[in-house]
Design an enzyme around this catalytic site. Sequence first.
Site, PDB file in Angstrom:
ATOM      1  N   ASP A   1       2.068  -5.119  -6.533  1.00 18.71           N
ATOM      2  CA  ASP A   1       0.642  -5.247  -6.820  1.00 18.71           C
ATOM      3  C   ASP A   1      -0.164  -4.005  -6.486  1.00 18.71           C
ATOM      4  OD1 ASP A   1       0.623  -7.882  -7.805  1.00 18.71           O
ATOM      5  OD2 ASP A   1       0.975  -8.612  -5.783  1.00 18.71           O
TER       6      ASP A   1
ATOM      7  N   HIS B   1       6.007  -7.141   2.169  1.00 17.82           N
ATOM      8  CA  HIS B   1       6.654  -8.178   1.374  1.00 17.82           C
ATOM      9  C   HIS B   1       7.575  -8.978   2.270  1.00 17.82           C
ATOM     10  CE1 HIS B   1       8.775 -10.109  -1.946  1.00 17.82           C
ATOM     11  NE2 HIS B   1       7.717  -9.781  -2.661  1.00 17.82           N
TER      12      HIS B   1
ATOM     13  N   HIS C   1      -0.444 -13.824  -2.820  1.00 18.61           N
ATOM     14  CA  HIS C   1       0.623 -13.865  -3.838  1.00 18.61           C
ATOM     15  C   HIS C   1       0.107 -13.114  -5.074  1.00 18.61           C
ATOM     16  CE1 HIS C   1       4.088 -15.176  -5.933  1.00 18.61           C
ATOM     17  NE2 HIS C   1       3.869 -16.476  -6.042  1.00 18.61           N
TER      18      HIS C   1
HETATM   19  N1  CMC Z   1      -1.247  -4.875   6.088  1.00 15.99           N
HETATM   20  C1  CMC Z   1      -1.202  -4.788   7.431  1.00 15.99           C
HETATM   21  N2  CMC Z   1      -0.313  -5.399   8.193  1.00 15.99           N
HETATM   22  C2  CMC Z   1       0.598  -6.166   7.595  1.00 15.99           C
HETATM   23  C3  CMC Z   1       0.619  -6.323   6.193  1.00 15.99           C
HETATM   24  C4  CMC Z   1      -0.340  -5.647   5.428  1.00 15.99           C
HETATM   25  N3  CMC Z   1      -0.366  -5.743   4.094  1.00 15.99           N
HETATM   26  N4  CMC Z   1       1.635  -7.151   5.847  1.00 15.99           N
HETATM   27  C5  CMC Z   1       2.225  -7.500   7.001  1.00 15.99           C
HETATM   28  N5  CMC Z   1       1.600  -6.896   8.058  1.00 15.99           N
HETATM   29  C6  CMC Z   1       1.978  -6.981   9.460  1.00 15.99           C
HETATM   30  C7  CMC Z   1       1.583  -8.299  10.083  1.00 15.99           C
HETATM   31  O1  CMC Z   1       0.289  -8.246  10.633  1.00 15.99           O
HETATM   32  C8  CMC Z   1       2.682  -8.503  11.108  1.00 15.99           C
HETATM   33  O2  CMC Z   1       2.379  -7.685  12.202  1.00 15.99           O
HETATM   34  P1  CMC Z   1       2.706  -8.208  13.711  1.00 15.99           P
HETATM   35  O3  CMC Z   1       4.218  -8.302  13.742  1.00 15.99           O
HETATM   36  O4  CMC Z   1       2.146  -7.172  14.603  1.00 15.99           O
HETATM   37  O5  CMC Z   1       2.044  -9.537  13.843  1.00 15.99           O
HETATM   38  C9  CMC Z   1       3.910  -7.910  10.435  1.00 15.99           C
HETATM   39  O6  CMC Z   1       3.406  -6.916   9.521  1.00 15.99           O
HETATM   40  C10 CMC Z   1       4.743  -8.927   9.665  1.00 15.99           C
HETATM   41  O7  CMC Z   1       3.878  -9.602   8.764  1.00 15.99           O
HETATM   42  P2  CMC Z   1       4.036 -11.103   8.305  1.00 15.99           P
HETATM   43  O8  CMC Z   1       2.691 -11.636   7.978  1.00 15.99           O
HETATM   44  O9  CMC Z   1       4.879 -11.841   9.307  1.00 15.99           O
HETATM   45  O10 CMC Z   1       4.907 -10.921   7.011  1.00 15.99           O
HETATM   46  P3  CMC Z   1       5.129 -11.999   5.897  1.00 15.99           P
HETATM   47  O11 CMC Z   1       6.509 -11.817   5.404  1.00 15.99           O
HETATM   48  O12 CMC Z   1       4.751 -13.366   6.375  1.00 15.99           O
HETATM   49  O13 CMC Z   1       4.048 -11.585   4.797  1.00 15.99           O
HETATM   50  C11 CMC Z   1       3.001 -10.755   2.864  1.00 15.99           C
HETATM   51  C12 CMC Z   1       4.347 -11.020   3.571  1.00 15.99           C
HETATM   52  C13 CMC Z   1       3.288 -10.216   1.457  1.00 15.99           C
HETATM   53  C14 CMC Z   1       2.225 -12.074   2.737  1.00 15.99           C
HETATM   54  C15 CMC Z   1       2.201  -9.733   3.703  1.00 15.99           C
HETATM   55  O14 CMC Z   1       2.907  -8.531   3.795  1.00 15.99           O
HETATM   56  C16 CMC Z   1       0.793  -9.497   3.138  1.00 15.99           C
HETATM   57  O15 CMC Z   1      -0.138 -10.246   3.445  1.00 15.99           O
HETATM   58  N6  CMC Z   1       0.620  -8.429   2.280  1.00 15.99           N
HETATM   59  C17 CMC Z   1      -0.651  -8.208   1.634  1.00 15.99           C
HETATM   60  C18 CMC Z   1      -0.788  -9.126   0.431  1.00 15.99           C
HETATM   61  C19 CMC Z   1       0.088  -8.680  -0.722  1.00 15.99           C
HETATM   62  O16 CMC Z   1       0.132  -7.515  -1.073  1.00 15.99           O
HETATM   63  N7  CMC Z   1       0.757  -9.661  -1.356  1.00 15.99           N
HETATM   64  C20 CMC Z   1       1.586  -9.419  -2.537  1.00 15.99           C
HETATM   65  C21 CMC Z   1       3.025  -9.676  -2.275  1.00 15.99           C
HETATM   66  S1  CMC Z   1       4.067  -9.023  -3.591  1.00 15.99           S
HETATM   67  C22 CMC Z   1       3.703  -9.934  -4.995  1.00 15.99           C
HETATM   68  C23 CMC Z   1       4.001 -11.375  -4.892  1.00 15.99           C
HETATM   69  O17 CMC Z   1       5.128 -11.765  -4.606  1.00 15.99           O
HETATM   70  O18 CMC Z   1       3.084 -12.153  -5.130  1.00 15.99           O
END
Ligand code: CMC
Length: 430
Positions: free
Chosen positions: A364, A308, A267
């Site tokens: 971010d 996201h 986050h």
């Molecule tokens: N790098 C590589 N792969 C990713 C990433 C990433 N940053 N984000 C998602 N994926 C992949 C994930 O491995 C999954 O692949 P598969 O379908 O093969 O298993 C797919 O994309 C969907 O991911 P998810 O984890 O189901 O997506 P989510 O909606 O649960 O997660 C997130 C959203 C923001 C937690 C995630 O994208 C992430 O960890 N990003 C990196 C951390 C980040 O930048 N966070 C800041 C968010 S914006 C500011 C805020 O709101 O705080």
Amino acid sequence: MTDTLTIVDNRTGKKYDLPIQDGTIRAVDLRQVKAAPDDFGLMTYDPAFMNTANCRSAITYIDGDKGILLYRGYPIEQLAEESDYLETAYLILFGELPTAQQQQAWAREITNHTMLHENIKKLMEGFQYDAHPMAIFLSTVGAMSGFYPDAKHVFDKPARLRQTHRLIAKVPSIAAWAYRHSIGRPYVYPDNDLSFTGNFLNMLFKMTELKYQANPVLTRALDVLFILHADHEQNCSTTTMRTIGSSQVDPYSAMAGAAAALYGPLHGGANEAVLRMLNEIGSVARVPDFIKRVKSGEAGNRLMGFGHRVYKSYDPRAKVIKRIADIVFTVTGKNPLLEIALELERIALEDEYFVTRKLYPNVDFYSGLIYQAMGFPVEMFPVLFAIPRTAGWIAQWEEMLLDPEQKIARPRQVYIGPVQRPYIPREKRA
Ligand code: CMC
């Protein structure tokens, strides 16, 4: 066409018509769907709230596919261009842009509440010199619950407004003092002649000069970053604020929890994680190898600052931030990590892995580069996120409190543990 959903329970052959409103059905309407008369009734199973609306809200609108973000109907790009953080906070909290008179009164209230109680200062002094400023921040916000007993009266409008003034005004002081503590410099008291963001920079960076003059370009850039971070509907920390607040505890206690949620690397801690990642990559030449490691899922590597839950296209905040980065770098000189970030973005936006998963830069990805160029250590990045998000947290907390449909938050579970069994005396256990 009627706005109903017809479902047939194939266990019983019974048919049910459920009303559809605002593209949702009510989860409790499913409780009438029973396999037997003593059955509890159907529930929805939705880990991480992937498809559950938890409230009706009039504060922030996001269209994740189109990359649209509105505060109270106003596009984020226009607010970033025309508004300032204090005005945007007013808009988020009270629903409308302030008149000139309202803006003046609002700014006066905030300016008059920036001081911290001396005992709060003492409390902050108790932290180790190397304590993470976010740990200091969230503990201090929670501690304020003990300083303002009137905050308990959550259904008293004037009391709520007092806590709103206090929280918006005092978070920059807490943040600045957490920073000064970590580098062993004396605290700087607020200066009422300065703007909200100018005063924050003064409390951070003032040394022996009589009046600290922050660079106006950097002051404006930070103010715009504050606008971009002010609210983002039902994210993890806001949901925490609403959930804790639903027990009717005071807003300081609820906000300590929200700040704790923001601290996590998925986050608000992501901007800090982005900088660490860029440093680890070290050079443009090593970007392809890093992308390969992310794609293979090696050691849980993720491309921090990408992806996201809601945006499945370019985060509109990231677009504004990229523009601000260019302006800031004309003053501070280019952040050497920028080249690595640009190369990461270039490769990721063309790569099938990221394209098919709709992973784009989020807020971010570039904000950390700006903060670093402005002289902030990485540990301060999540704190810089928490300062403006205070407006969103309070607005969402108040909306929750005044919503007659809301009750104490209490999800259900699907129990998967052992069925009932008799206690086994210690000597008989295998
Ligand atoms: N790098 C590589 N792969 C990713 C990433 C990433 N940053 N984000 C998602 N994926 C992949 C994930 O491995 C999954 O692949 P598969 O379908 O093969 O298993 C797919 O994309 C969907 O991911 P998810 O984890 O189901 O997506 P989510 O909606 O649960 O997660 C997130 C959203 C923001 C937690 C995630 O994208 C992430 O960890 N990003 C990196 C951390 C980040 O930048 N966070 C800041 C968010 S914006 C500011 C805020 O709101 O705080």
